[in-house]
Design a protein around this motif. Sequence first.
Motif, PDB file in Angstrom:
ATOM      1  N   TRP A  19       9.454   0.879   1.517  1.00 42.74           N
ATOM      2  CA  TRP A  19       8.216   0.535   0.805  1.00 42.74           C
ATOM      3  C   TRP A  19       8.446  -0.646  -0.147  1.00 42.74           C
ATOM      4  N   ASP A  72       0.839  -1.200   0.000  1.00 39.07           N
ATOM      5  CA  ASP A  72       0.000   0.000   0.000  1.00 39.07           C
ATOM      6  C   ASP A  72       0.876   1.252   0.000  1.00 39.07           C
ATOM      7  N   GLU A  73       0.667   2.134  -0.955  1.00 39.75           N
ATOM      8  CA  GLU A  73       1.479   3.350  -1.069  1.00 39.75           C
ATOM      9  C   GLU A  73       1.289   4.294   0.117  1.00 39.75           C
TER      10      GLU A  73
END
Length: 195
Positions: free
Chosen positions: A74, A33-34
Amino acid sequence: MVPRLGGRTGERPQRRVADVGERRIAELLRSGDEGAIALVEARFGRVLGGFLREALPDRSMAEEVMQQVLVEIWRRGPDYDAERASLLTWMMTIARSRAIDERRRRRPEPIDPAAIDDGDAAPAAELDQMLERWRLAELLDQIPPEEAVALRLRFYDELAQPEISARLGVPLGTVKTRMVRGLARLRGLIAEEER
């Protein structure tokens, strides 16, 4: 005189229980998920950025590496394993690696090997010491303020207990009690973090 963080030899650390916010961030990172990066930056940006500003020679370099660290967090998020390390420890390991890479990349290659001045760049051991200080600072933020103040004066200002008592204007027995309780809380947090 920053203490070395870690459990006692031979002790089996207790299983760490991450708080709800940390578990949520870990779930978002694992799912790719960004929005996870905004949460990482809000929750851990101060400690990550502070470590990088101390580890690298200038602020712009630290900010550039911070962006690299966030992207790597990320990108590697799906690989994060809560059984191996706390989220903060995992992220600080990434930050340390990128800081070492940046220092090596920016250091010009000497023509004469005898001309190498090892004092120009912080060796990995110095970065490890910085990492411990930032980790300790983050842990001190999680204990009651009166205990944290006493421990900061001891660890960072290297004051003796009577000097801390005089500086804070509290009885020596109170200082001792705060330090004992604070150290016990720190040990508990370290045990949780290291599992």
